[in-house]
Design a protein around this motif. Structure first.
Motif, PDB file in Angstrom:
ATOM      1  N   LYS A  53       0.822  -1.217   0.000  1.00  0.00           N
ATOM      2  CA  LYS A  53       0.000   0.000   0.000  1.00  0.00           C
ATOM      3  C   LYS A  53       0.853   1.262   0.000  1.00  0.00           C
ATOM      4  CE  LYS A  53      -4.018  -2.162   2.089  1.00  0.00           C
ATOM      5  NZ  LYS A  53      -4.921  -2.225   3.226  1.00  0.00           N
ATOM      6  N   HIS A  54       2.125   1.144   0.363  1.00  0.00           N
ATOM      7  CA  HIS A  54       3.029   2.294   0.380  1.00  0.00           C
ATOM      8  C   HIS A  54       3.675   2.551  -0.985  1.00  0.00           C
ATOM      9  CE1 HIS A  54       2.723   2.809   4.691  1.00  0.00           C
ATOM     10  NE2 HIS A  54       2.846   1.499   4.806  1.00  0.00           N
ATOM     11  N   LEU A  55       3.460   1.646  -1.936  1.00  0.00           N
ATOM     12  CA  LEU A  55       4.015   1.799  -3.280  1.00  0.00           C
ATOM     13  C   LEU A  55       2.869   2.083  -4.246  1.00  0.00           C
ATOM     14  CD1 LEU A  55       6.453  -1.231  -3.149  1.00  0.00           C
ATOM     15  CD2 LEU A  55       7.031   1.180  -2.902  1.00  0.00           C
ATOM     16  N   PRO A  56       2.805   3.281  -4.791  1.00  0.00           N
ATOM     17  CA  PRO A  56       1.639   3.682  -5.573  1.00  0.00           C
ATOM     18  C   PRO A  56       1.395   2.871  -6.840  1.00  0.00           C
ATOM     19  CG  PRO A  56       3.368   5.332  -5.734  1.00  0.00           C
ATOM     20  CD  PRO A  56       3.810   4.325  -4.708  1.00  0.00           C
ATOM     21  N   THR A  57       2.403   2.223  -7.377  1.00  0.00           N
ATOM     22  CA  THR A  57       2.211   1.477  -8.620  1.00  0.00           C
ATOM     23  C   THR A  57       1.910  -0.004  -8.380  1.00  0.00           C
ATOM     24  OG1 THR A  57       4.579   1.061  -8.803  1.00  0.00           O
ATOM     25  CG2 THR A  57       3.715   3.022  -9.918  1.00  0.00           C
ATOM     26  N   GLN A  58       1.815  -0.429  -7.135  1.00  0.00           N
ATOM     27  CA  GLN A  58       1.578  -1.832  -6.801  1.00  0.00           C
ATOM     28  C   GLN A  58       0.169  -2.002  -6.241  1.00  0.00           C
ATOM     29  OE1 GLN A  58       4.580  -3.809  -7.415  1.00  0.00           O
ATOM     30  NE2 GLN A  58       4.966  -1.780  -8.248  1.00  0.00           N
ATOM     31  N   THR A  59      -0.559  -3.001  -6.716  1.00  0.00           N
ATOM     32  CA  THR A  59      -1.891  -3.278  -6.177  1.00  0.00           C
ATOM     33  C   THR A  59      -2.101  -4.785  -6.058  1.00  0.00           C
ATOM     34  OG1 THR A  59      -2.844  -3.209  -8.397  1.00  0.00           O
ATOM     35  CG2 THR A  59      -3.012  -1.206  -7.100  1.00  0.00           C
ATOM     36  N   VAL A  60      -2.842  -5.174  -5.039  1.00  0.00           N
ATOM     37  CA  VAL A  60      -3.248  -6.568  -4.875  1.00  0.00           C
ATOM     38  C   VAL A  60      -4.652  -6.674  -5.451  1.00  0.00           C
ATOM     39  CG1 VAL A  60      -3.663  -8.443  -3.246  1.00  0.00           C
ATOM     40  CG2 VAL A  60      -1.819  -6.814  -2.809  1.00  0.00           C
ATOM     41  N   VAL A  61      -4.830  -7.538  -6.450  1.00  0.00           N
ATOM     42  CA  VAL A  61      -6.114  -7.609  -7.149  1.00  0.00           C
ATOM     43  C   VAL A  61      -6.886  -8.890  -6.859  1.00  0.00           C
ATOM     44  CG1 VAL A  61      -5.396  -6.054  -8.992  1.00  0.00           C
ATOM     45  CG2 VAL A  61      -5.033  -8.517  -9.235  1.00  0.00           C
ATOM     46  N   ALA A  62      -6.237  -9.888  -6.234  1.00  0.00           N
ATOM     47  CA  ALA A  62      -6.929 -11.147  -5.942  1.00  0.00           C
ATOM     48  C   ALA A  62      -6.245 -11.849  -4.776  1.00  0.00           C
ATOM     49  CB  ALA A  62      -6.936 -12.054  -7.168  1.00  0.00           C
TER      50      ALA A  62
END
Length: 82
Positions: A43-52
């Motif tokens: 969550k601290h890295l703007p280009t990283q997301t958990v999608v599943a």
């Protein structure tokens, strides 16, 4: 399909921000403490997301997804795809 180009190394002087990474979408297999900590760190890295996320229990996966704002969740079975 276009070939991917690896990002420049962190010690590259032309790189303005070493935390600037290409966008990545993550999927968590297992919804325990390590996955929780890793999801929180992303969550601290703007280009990283958990999608599943997936867990042995569908209820556990759903609770993890709701807690972290993840779109998809499923129960681990013979197929690892949601």
């Amino acid at each position: 399909m276009t070939p991917s180009i690896p990002p420049p190394p962190f010690d590259d002087p032309t790189l303005s921000d070493p935390l600037e990474c290409p966008p990545l979408r993550w999927g968590m297999i297992g919804c325990g403490r390590v996955s929780h900590d890793f999801t929180q760190a992303l969550k601290h890295l703007p280009t990283q997301t958990v999608v599943a996320c997936a867990a042995r229990s569908a209820d556990s996966a759903k609770a993890f997804a709701e807690k972290h704002g993840i779109e998809k969740s499923c129960r681990l079975g013979f197929s690892f795809f949601c």
